[in-house]
Structures are given as structure tokens and as C-alpha cells.
Design an enzyme around this catalytic site. Structure first.
Site, mmCIF file in Angstrom:
data_model
loop_
_atom_site.group_PDB
_atom_site.id
_atom_site.type_symbol
_atom_site.label_atom_id
_atom_site.label_comp_id
_atom_site.label_asym_id
_atom_site.label_seq_id
_atom_site.Cartn_x
_atom_site.Cartn_y
_atom_site.Cartn_z
ATOM 1 C CG ASN A 160 12.465 11.715 -17.879
ATOM 2 O OD1 ASN A 160 13.438 11.297 -17.256
ATOM 3 N ND2 ASN A 160 11.995 11.122 -18.958
ATOM 4 C CG HIS A 204 18.348 8.335 -17.446
ATOM 5 N ND1 HIS A 204 17.802 9.564 -17.191
ATOM 6 C CD2 HIS A 204 17.418 7.669 -18.177
ATOM 7 C CE1 HIS A 204 16.586 9.647 -17.734
ATOM 8 N NE2 HIS A 204 16.329 8.504 -18.343
HETATM 9 FE FE1 HDE Z 1 13.961 4.811 -17.665
HETATM 10 N N1 HDE Z 1 15.483 3.450 -17.446
HETATM 11 N N2 HDE Z 1 13.041 3.548 -18.907
HETATM 12 N N3 HDE Z 1 12.526 6.179 -18.019
HETATM 13 N N4 HDE Z 1 14.895 6.081 -16.478
HETATM 14 C C1 HDE Z 1 16.584 3.626 -16.704
HETATM 15 O O1 HDE Z 1 17.413 2.015 -15.215
HETATM 16 C C2 HDE Z 1 13.331 2.230 -19.071
HETATM 17 C C3 HDE Z 1 11.420 6.028 -18.815
HETATM 18 C C4 HDE Z 1 14.429 7.274 -16.032
HETATM 19 O O2 HDE Z 1 19.295 8.124 -12.064
HETATM 20 C C5 HDE Z 1 17.388 2.384 -16.583
HETATM 21 O O3 HDE Z 1 18.800 2.011 -13.433
HETATM 22 C C6 HDE Z 1 12.342 1.607 -19.903
HETATM 23 C C7 HDE Z 1 10.468 7.073 -18.576
HETATM 24 C C8 HDE Z 1 15.393 7.905 -15.170
HETATM 25 O O4 HDE Z 1 19.633 5.980 -11.890
HETATM 26 C C9 HDE Z 1 16.571 1.338 -17.352
HETATM 27 C C10 HDE Z 1 11.460 2.580 -20.254
HETATM 28 C C11 HDE Z 1 11.033 7.856 -17.620
HETATM 29 C C12 HDE Z 1 16.464 7.011 -15.109
HETATM 30 C C13 HDE Z 1 15.415 2.165 -17.826
HETATM 31 C C14 HDE Z 1 11.905 3.792 -19.623
HETATM 32 C C15 HDE Z 1 12.308 7.293 -17.297
HETATM 33 C C16 HDE Z 1 16.114 5.887 -15.919
HETATM 34 C C17 HDE Z 1 18.824 2.504 -16.925
HETATM 35 C C18 HDE Z 1 10.261 2.438 -21.129
HETATM 36 C C19 HDE Z 1 10.454 9.125 -17.004
HETATM 37 C C20 HDE Z 1 17.765 7.196 -14.378
HETATM 38 C C21 HDE Z 1 19.600 2.393 -15.629
HETATM 39 C C22 HDE Z 1 9.246 1.573 -20.619
HETATM 40 C C23 HDE Z 1 9.232 8.903 -16.294
HETATM 41 C C24 HDE Z 1 17.687 6.690 -12.959
HETATM 42 C C25 HDE Z 1 18.617 2.135 -14.619
HETATM 43 C C26 HDE Z 1 18.984 6.954 -12.242
HETATM 44 C C27 HDE Z 1 16.919 4.764 -16.074
HETATM 45 C C28 HDE Z 1 14.425 1.619 -18.542
HETATM 46 C C29 HDE Z 1 11.223 5.021 -19.808
HETATM 47 C C30 HDE Z 1 13.169 7.912 -16.330
HETATM 48 C C31 HDE Z 1 17.309 0.620 -18.439
HETATM 49 C C32 HDE Z 1 12.348 0.135 -20.311
HETATM 50 C C33 HDE Z 1 9.106 7.217 -19.232
HETATM 51 C C34 HDE Z 1 15.303 9.237 -14.488
HETATM 52 O O5 HDE Z 1 16.109 0.323 -16.519
#
Ligand code: HDE
Length: 716
Positions: A174, A101
Site C-alpha cells: 500500500n 481494491h
Molecule cells: Fe489485500 N486483498 N488483504 N491487503 N490487497 C486483496 O486480493 C486481504 C492487506 C492489497 O491490485 C484481495 O486479488 C486480506 C494489506 C492490494 O490486484 C484479497 C488482508 C495490504 C490489493 C485481499 C489484506 C493489502 C489487495 C482482493 C488481511 C497492504 C490489490 C482481490 C489479512 C500490505 C491487488 C485480490 C491488485 C487485494 C485480502 C490486507 C494490499 C481479498 C485477507 C495489509 C494492493 O485477497
């Protein structure tokens, strides 16, 4: 009136002729709070006047075009703090982009509750129709880097931060209601596979390549998500026309503590709209910033995009009946089964003022929930609860990222977390821990937890959702705090018990708050009444009331293993013995003693008033340490071989007298010859089992002579 500085000449090469600073007002100024600033503006210009260019410490800059040189054509000088600070700051302008993202666009807005649902949740923002709170939203693509295009085929992030009056609630979702994987453990693999391939560094922002499809082919759980990702949902027309989903099953908890499952939805007021693939590809060339521009321009034009917040609420009975698991993030709940009920509306009505400060630095945390909302055991969600906090430390560099304005809650926050890099708060008061009784809570005694209004984790009380209940409690037997404290105290020798009592008296004598002293002694009464009394007498205070014990101590048989003295090894090994000598001392006697110490495994250390070659009876001898620099506290035992003449000379020296006084006072063995007796008398050393003739040293060794202690100091 302050005079504004002249406009900076963009292309000023004529150093000598142009001195923009000459004749300008000189002021003392600083950034921030004008109240604290000196108002003695020497020659015009208010201290907070934003028209003057300064460095980061408030020094006005006279020339923003030329660095400081040694002569007109000479090299640049290290002294040029203006140049150095500017370049230094520039060099560090970038922070790590998000690992996923990375490319995103943000906007401010407002959320309004349109239907109160207190029966379902106690979430403060959903209690009253018309209640509002500010929000910040960041839309994003997932796979591409921060500089990638807006329209690849990809999932869109839909992250909402609601700044409620009970803290920030981050709904980090999402535009697709399901996900690729079921367990957080697979997330790094998924992301590695979709990002640029490891060896070649391409393709950027694209899932159409080997490694992604290799992984997907091996992960059948991804197939539902693949349907969505290959659909037109993944090539939206505009951020304003996408849905948002919380994806995971969460919980609503009402004021009675009753819980229901909930899934969150954002429904765009403008409806859903996508592009075709051919369009998306062409847009990438025609306008790589297509979505960012669209969002910015719409808001700028007052055409505010809005979404309705919908909830699908269901209970365990429903969950149990479904052919899928509601904790599985690769599944959705059909709206036909559980309709989406609209409870609020979010309107984005303000663009960011600064992309970096706001959109780049915003830190979303799925763990940010408020009372009334709770997590489910979805293993994907559980992993995210850890990941996002962790990632912010590496992206924003400090545990204080919550103080950055875009991340800070808009309700007050108070706790005892302190310090850390880039701390911008200045907490007052002495108490930076809790419990404390230094002052009233809320004043300088600081804040306290509240069982009534604080966040409490929901307990489902059913085997499927709470196989091991999540409770903030301690097991019953943890309430026994005194049994082993009493066992320890009672297992000590009398002398060791006196040491404990005396140490408590000393420590508490330094305490200036009477109620703190009294409480500690009141606690000691739960360990041993005699100990408490000894300490009270030592402090000259009345024996305070016994503090309440959650469980009284259980009487156990004392254990010798807990005492140092009962286990003291009568050995010379590893111990260090000082031998004091001086001019004329008997070398043979010194050598003999030294040999005996060393053959018993000890170390002999020669101490003399002077260290170089000293004439002794039978030769010359070098000392290992000078008397004044080798006090007896450094050794386990001391010995002394002197002449009458030297003993007399030394008895006039404080260092020598103190040497014996301390060894005696610290209950150490003192082995001495006849000549030394003069010094011992001066030091007040009395004969006892540990003050022996040189030839008895071996039989006494380096053990301590605790029986002596009562003679040299008052113990409690
Ligand atoms: Fe994320 N995800 N994600 N994700 N995600 C990040 O956090 C992570 C997942 C989502 O505009 C990171 O600040 C793991 C699902 C959005 O700043 C990080 C897993 C969904 C955004 C991270 C998931 C998301 C992130 C990268 C599996 C939808 C952007 C930078 C367990 C429900 C937020 C940050 C923004 C961002 C980890 C799965 C949505 C690395 C470990 C499922 C919208 O922390």
C-alpha cells in the site's frame, strides 16, 4: 493476393440486396499457431489474416449486422450460431470485481538492481548491479467499486509483480506503511464496515460514514493507521507521486541460510505530492478518472514514472529492543532507527494493451516470493498468504489463472498439476505424478524437486520467531513403513495370504516395465520374504534385490482382528440365497427352503429359466429373476430344486452349467436335490462340506468354503 473483406456497413437493413459474403474467398482457417493450419486457402486470404471477421472457432462471418430470420419479417432462428455465440460471450463479459481494491490502473515496466546485496539475500534479482526483470504494477483505491472515482480519501494499493528468473515475486503493498488491524481474522469486519452500508447500499468509496467509524472506535489498534488515512497521504495528486510499502516485516535469506528481517519501500522519483481535500472533491466531479488518466497519459508521452526500491534490514537483536513488535503491521520502523537503503529502481514504461486482459485479470499473491525472501510470522501477512490464492479462484474462475499471460511467470514452469477448467497447456508423456521412473527427469519423466536451488523455508532457530520450527520433514517414526504391513500380512489366514500374493501377481503381470515389477517385489521383501518369493515365482522372475528400508519392521504379534476370514460371522442375516427351480419343481420344498432362509434373516431369490407363471408341482410360481440374468455371482449361496427332466434340459444350457460352476469356484454353499446332481457333474462340482443336500442347507448356511479354493484355481 488475399482480398480484404469489404468494410461492414454500419447500418445495413436491406437484407436481400446486401450479401457481404457473396463472392468472398472461402478458406479453412483457425486461430493460433499458423504452422498447423491448412494452407489450402481456396480463394485468397491467408489463414491467419486478421482482417477477416470470424467467430471464436474460426468460421468467417458474412454479415455482422443482421441476425438470421425466418423470412424478412419473421422471428430470429435458434440456428443462428453467429448471433448466439456473440450474445453468449457478451453476457459473460464481466467477472467478479475485487472485493477490495476493485478500482485500479496498471502498467508494465522494468526493475533494475542498482545495488547488489548478496550478503543479505540470495534473491536472484538482487545479486548483480544492472540485473533487470519485467514488472507489472497495479495501483488502486481500496473501498470503492470498479467504476468509482479516483480521488476519494482512501489508502492506495501499490501491487508490484516482478517476473524474475526464479519465479514471480509479488510485493503487494500500500502507499501507507502500516495497516488498520493486526490479525487477518478482523479483515472482513474492517472491509464490511468501510464499504457501502449493508441496508442502504451507500456511500460508495467513502470512509466518512457510521459503520466505518463505529468499527474504528471499537478497534484502538487502528488509530495509528487512522492518522495516516486522515492525512494528505490518502488524497494523492498522482499515482506517480505516492510511496509504496510492503507493510509487513519480511525476511531476507542469504546463500548461507542466514536470515535478517526486512521492510520494503518504494520511493517515487517525482517525490511525494498530495491534493487538498477540497481539490480532491472537485476533481471527483471534474475528472473521475483523474489518476488513471494521469498515469496513462504520462506513460504514453514517454514521461515514465519511476520508484527506487529501498530496504530496511534489521536483526532479531534490534527487534527485541524495540518498544513495539516488528510482527505488528500497525507499526513502522522509523527511518531514523534503520535507514532505508536503495537497492533498485522500477520504471513504468508501457501502458497495457487491454485493460481487462491485463489490469483486470492480474492476480497478485503475497505468497509469491522467490528464494532469498521469506515471510515473517506477522499474523496479518499469514492470513493474506491464504486469502489471495483463494480469491483468484472466485474472480478468475479457475485454478489455471496462472496461465493467463499477465499472471504467468516469464521463466519456465513445470510440475505435475494437471487439468482443471480452461486448461491451455498440453503436457506430453505418461508420467503425471512423482516419484516416477518411467523416463529420465526433464524428459517425459517430468521435473524433480531440487534441494539445492528450490525454495526452502527459513528456520530462525530462536524461541521468539520459531516457537515451533517450520520444517519440511517427517517425524522420525514415520520412517517405519513395514512393521504394520508385515503385521497385516502375517495376521491373515493362509487362504487370505494366498489371495494377497495372487492379487499382487495379477496386478504386476499387467505391468510391462520390468524395473517397476522388480522394485515392487524388492519392497515386498521388507514385508515378508515368503510373500516376495511367492510373487516372484508367480511372475516367473528372479527374486530381485531387497529394496532399502529406512527402518526395518518391528516384529509384532499377529492380530486376528485384521483378518476377514477369522472374523466371518456364521449368519444368514443380510445375505441373499438363490433358489433355482423350473417347470415341475416341488413347490412345497421350495416354500420350505424359502421360509427357512427368511426366518434366519436372509433373502430368498427365486431363479428360473422363465419368469412368468411356471407350473410347478403343487401350483404355479413366479420367479424373481430369469436364469440368464441372475448369475450366481449375485448371491451368497445357491440352492436348486429341479425335476430330472428339467435338470437334463438345463445341463445343455451354458447359463445353467456356469451358474453352478461359478458358485463352486467362488467357494459358495450349493444346496441341491438329487435331480440337480446331473448339472453338478456337468459343472465339475465335487462333493465337499459346502456342497450339500437341500435339507442340510440351514446347518451350512452362507459361509464360504475356502478349503475348496485350491481345487479350483492356482493361487500364488
Ligand atoms: Fe489485500 N486483498 N488483504 N491487503 N490487497 C486483496 O486480493 C486481504 C492487506 C492489497 O491490485 C484481495 O486479488 C486480506 C494489506 C492490494 O490486484 C484479497 C488482508 C495490504 C490489493 C485481499 C489484506 C493489502 C489487495 C482482493 C488481511 C497492504 C490489490 C482481490 C489479512 C500490505 C491487488 C485480490 C491488485 C487485494 C485480502 C490486507 C494490499 C481479498 C485477507 C495489509 C494492493 O485477497
Amino acid at each position: 493476393m488475399p482480398k480484404a473483406p469489404p468494410p461492414s456497413p454500419a447500418n445495413d437493413h436491406k437484407l436481400r440486396e446486401h450479401q457481404p459474403g457473396a463472392g468472398q474467398p472461402k478458406i479453412e482457417a483457425s486461430r493460433g499457431n499458423g504452422d498447423e493450419l491448412h494452407q489450402n486457402v481456396a480463394a485468397g486470404g491467408s489463414p491467419t489474416d486478421a482482417s477477416f471477421l470470424t467467430d471464436n472457432f474460426g468460421h468467417r462471418i458474412s454479415d455482422n449486422q443482421n441476425s438470421l430470420r425466418a423470412g424478412e419479417r419473421g422471428p430470429t432462428l435458434l440456428e443462428d450460431f453467429v448471433l448466439r455465440e456473440k450474445i453468449f460471450h457478451f453476457d459473460h463479459e464481466r467477472i467478479p470485481e475485487r472485493i477490495v481494491h476493485a478500482r485500479g490502473s496498471g502498467a508494465h515496466g522494468v526493475f533494475e538492481c542498482t545495488k547488489a546485496i548478496p550478503g543479505l539475500t540470495k534473491a536472484s534479482i538482487l545479486q548483480k548491479e544492472g540485473a533487470t526483470c519485467p514488472v507489472f504494477v497495479r495501483f488502486s483505491t481500496v473501498a470503492g467499486g470498479a467504476g468509482s472515482v479516483d480521488t476519494p480519501r482512501d489508502v492506495r494499493g501499490f501491487a508490484v509483480k516482478l517476473y524474475t528468473d526464479s519465479g514471480n515475486w509479488d510485493l503487494v503493498g500500500n502507499n501507507i506503511p502500516v495497516f488498520f488491524i493486526q490479525d487477518a481474522l478482523k479483515f472482513p469486519d474492517l472491509v464490511h464496515s468501510v464499504k457501502m452500508e449493508a441496508d442502504r447500499g451507500y456511500p460508495q468509496a467513502a470512509s466518512a460514514h457510521d459503520t466505518f467509524w463505529d468499527f474504528i472506535g471499537l478497534m484502538p489498534e487502528a488509530m495509528h493507521m487512522i492518522m495516516w488515512a486522515m492525512s494528505d497521504r490518502a488524497i494523492p495528486r498522482s499515482f506517480r507521486m505516492i510511496e509504496g510499502f510492503g507493510v509487513h516485516t519480511f525476511r531476507f535469506v542469504n546463500a548461507k541460510g542466514e536470515g535478517k528481517f526486512v521492510k520494503f519501500h518504494w520511493k517515487p522519483v517525482l517525490g511525494l505530492q498530495s491534493t487538498t481535500w477540497d481539490e480532491a472533491v472537485k476533481i471527483a466531479g471534474a475528472d473521475p478518472d483523474f489518476h488513471r488518466r494521469d498515469l496513462f497519459e504520462a506513460i504514453d508521452a514517454g514521461d515514465f514514472p519511476a520508484w527506487d526500491l529501498g530496504v530496511q534490514v534489521f536483526d532479531e537483536a534490534f527487534a527485541k529492543k524495540q518498544p513495539y513488535d516488528v510482527l505488528d503491521a500497525t507499526k513502522l520502523i522509523p527511518e531514523e532507527d534503520i535507514p532505508v537503503e536503495i537497492v533498485g529502481r522500477m520504471t513504468l514504461n508501457r501502458n497495457v494493451d487491454n485493460f481487462f486482459a491485463e489490469t483486470e485479470q492480474v492476480a497478485f499473491l503475497p505468497s509469491n516470493i522467490i528464494p532469498g525472501i521469506d515471510f515473517s510470522n506477522d499474523p496479518l501477512l499469514q492470513g493474506r498468504l491464504f486469502s489471495y490464492l483463494d480469491t483468484q479462484k472466485s474472480r478468475l474462475g479457475t485454478t489455471n489463472f496462472h496461465q493467463i499471460p499477465i499472471n504467468a511467470p516469464k521463466c519456465p514452469f513445470h510440475n505435475f498439476q494437471r487439468d482443471g477448467m480452461m486448461q491451455t497447456l498440453v503436457p506430453t508423456g505418461r508420467a503425471n505424478y512423482e516419484p516416477n521412473s518411467l523416463a529420465e527427469a526433464g524428459e517425459n519423466g517430468g521435473p524433480r524437486a531440487s534441494a539445492e536451488t528450490g525454495f526452502t523455508t527459513f528456520t530462525a532457530n530462536d524461541e521468539r520467531n520459531d516457537p515451533a520450527q517450520k520444517l519440511r520433514i517427517r517425524a522420525e517414526l514415520f520412517a517405519d513403513h513395514f512393521t504394520q504391513a508385515r503385521l497385516f500380512y502375517l495376521s491373515q489366514t493362509e487362504n487370505e495370504q494366498a489371495h494377497i500374493a495372487s492379487a499382487l501377481v495379477f496386478e504386476l503381470s499387467k505391468v510391462t516395465l520390468d524395473h517397476v515389477r522388480a522394485r515392487v517385489v524388492g519392497q515386498l521383501r521388507n514385508i515378508d520374504e515368503d510373500l516376495a518369493m511367492r510373487v516372484a515365482v508367480g511372475l516367473a522372475i528372479d527374486l530381485p534385490a531387497k529394496e532399502k528400508a529406512a527402518r526395518p519392521p518391528v516384529e509384532l504379534k499377529p492380530s486376528d482382528a485384521l483378518s476377514i476370514q477369522k472374523n466371518a460371522d456364521d449368519t444368514m442375516e443380510g445375505r441373499k440365497v438363490a433358489i433355482l427351480f423350473a417347470e415341475g419343481s416341488d413347490k412345497a420344498a421350495i416354500d420350505k427352503l424359502k421360509g427357512a432362509i427368511e426366518s434366519a434373516g436372509g433373502t430368498a431369490f427365486l431363479v428360473a429359466p422363465k419368469v412368468g407363471g411356471i407350473k410347478v408341482k403343487g401350483g404355479t410360481l413366479k420367479a424373481d429373476g430369469q436364469l440368464a440374468g441372475s448369475p450366481s455371482v449375485l448371491f451368497d449361496a445357491v440352492a436348486s430344486i429341479l425335476t430330472d427332466e428339467q435338470a437334463k434340459a438345463l445341463s445343455a444350457q451354458g447359463a445353467a452349467v456356469q451358474w453352478f460352476m461359478d458358485a463352486y469356484g467362488h467357494c459358495k454353499t450349493i444346496a441341491h436335490d438329487e435331480a440337480t446332481q446331473l448339472l453338478l457333474d456337468k459343472a465339475g462340482v465335487e462333493k465337499d462340506g459346502g456342497v450339500v443336500a437341500i435339507d442340510k442347507f440351514e446347518s451350512v448356511g452362507t459361509r464360504r468354503h475356502w478349503a475348496r479354493e485350491a481345487k479350483v484355481r492356482d493361487l500364488a
